[in-house]
Design a protein around this motif. Structure first.
Motif, short mmCIF file in Angstrom:
data_model
loop_
_atom_site.label_atom_id
_atom_site.label_comp_id
_atom_site.label_asym_id
_atom_site.label_seq_id
_atom_site.Cartn_x
_atom_site.Cartn_y
_atom_site.Cartn_z
N THR A 87 -5.75 -38.17 3.13
CA THR A 87 -4.89 -37.47 2.18
C THR A 87 -5.50 -36.10 1.88
OG1 THR A 87 -4.18 -39.55 1.22
CG2 THR A 87 -3.85 -37.58 -0.12
N CYS A 88 -4.69 -35.05 2.04
CA CYS A 88 -5.18 -33.69 1.81
C CYS A 88 -4.36 -33.00 0.73
CB CYS A 88 -5.11 -32.88 3.10
SG CYS A 88 -6.11 -33.55 4.44
N ASP A 89 -5.06 -32.24 -0.09
CA ASP A 89 -4.44 -31.45 -1.15
C ASP A 89 -4.85 -30.01 -0.90
OD1 ASP A 89 -3.84 -30.08 -3.51
OD2 ASP A 89 -4.27 -31.82 -4.77
N THR A 90 -3.92 -29.20 -0.40
CA THR A 90 -4.29 -27.83 -0.02
C THR A 90 -4.47 -26.92 -1.24
OG1 THR A 90 -1.98 -27.16 0.30
CG2 THR A 90 -3.14 -28.05 2.21
N LYS A 91 -3.94 -27.31 -2.40
CA LYS A 91 -4.18 -26.51 -3.61
C LYS A 91 -5.62 -26.68 -4.08
CE LYS A 91 0.58 -26.64 -5.21
NZ LYS A 91 1.51 -27.22 -6.16
N LYS A 92 -6.14 -27.92 -3.97
CA LYS A 92 -7.52 -28.20 -4.36
C LYS A 92 -8.50 -28.03 -3.20
CE LYS A 92 -6.26 -31.46 -7.99
NZ LYS A 92 -6.34 -32.85 -8.46
N LYS A 93 -7.97 -27.80 -2.00
CA LYS A 93 -8.77 -27.61 -0.78
C LYS A 93 -9.71 -28.78 -0.52
CE LYS A 93 -8.32 -22.67 -0.42
NZ LYS A 93 -7.14 -22.76 0.38
N ILE A 94 -9.10 -29.98 -0.46
CA ILE A 94 -9.87 -31.20 -0.22
C ILE A 94 -9.04 -32.20 0.58
CG2 ILE A 94 -9.16 -32.28 -2.39
CD1 ILE A 94 -11.98 -33.51 -2.55
N CYS A 95 -9.74 -32.93 1.46
CA CYS A 95 -9.15 -34.08 2.15
C CYS A 95 -10.02 -35.29 1.79
CB CYS A 95 -9.16 -33.89 3.66
SG CYS A 95 -8.02 -32.62 4.23
#
Length: 115
Positions: A87-95
């Motif tokens: 699962t990746c969150d590009t706003k938080k820059k984390i997978c």
């Protein structure tokens, strides 16, 4: 002879880990900054699901499918889960390994967000 075989086996293990470093079943990275999922049918860059990269790496049919999904104003293309649970969150820059895991998956986070 025994040392030669051990050396060759070590080389094979090293090479296979290098090949697998950018793949995880249907999830793969065709180049730095991009993650694709053959099973889910999309590719992403550091901004979110990308129609252009989906078309380039998975074909026009998948790009068309995602163009329709992304046209929904309520669909958030910046937060996504791959078929392997990544699962990746590009706003938080984390997978992360899954959406229930708080710890970053450094391998995939680095591939998607590091330059």
């Amino acid at each position: 002879m025994k040392l030669k075989i051990i050396g060759i086996l070590g080389l094979v293990v090293s090479l296979s880990s290098m090949v697998n470093a950018k793949t995880d079943g249907d999830v793969f990275s065709p180049e730095q900054g991009i993650i694709c999922d053959k099973k889910a049918g999309f590719c992403s860059d550091s901004y979110g699901i990308s129609i252009a990269f989906t078309k380039e790496y998975l074909g026009q049919k998948q790009a068309d499918k995602w163009t329709n999904k992304l046209s929904d104003k309520y669909f958030d293309a910046t937060y996504f889960t791959m078929s392997n649970g990544l699962t990746c969150d590009t706003k938080k820059k984390i997978c992360k390994k899954s959406k229930w895991n708080d710890k970053a998956d450094t391998h995939w986070t680095n591939i998607l967000f590091e330059e």
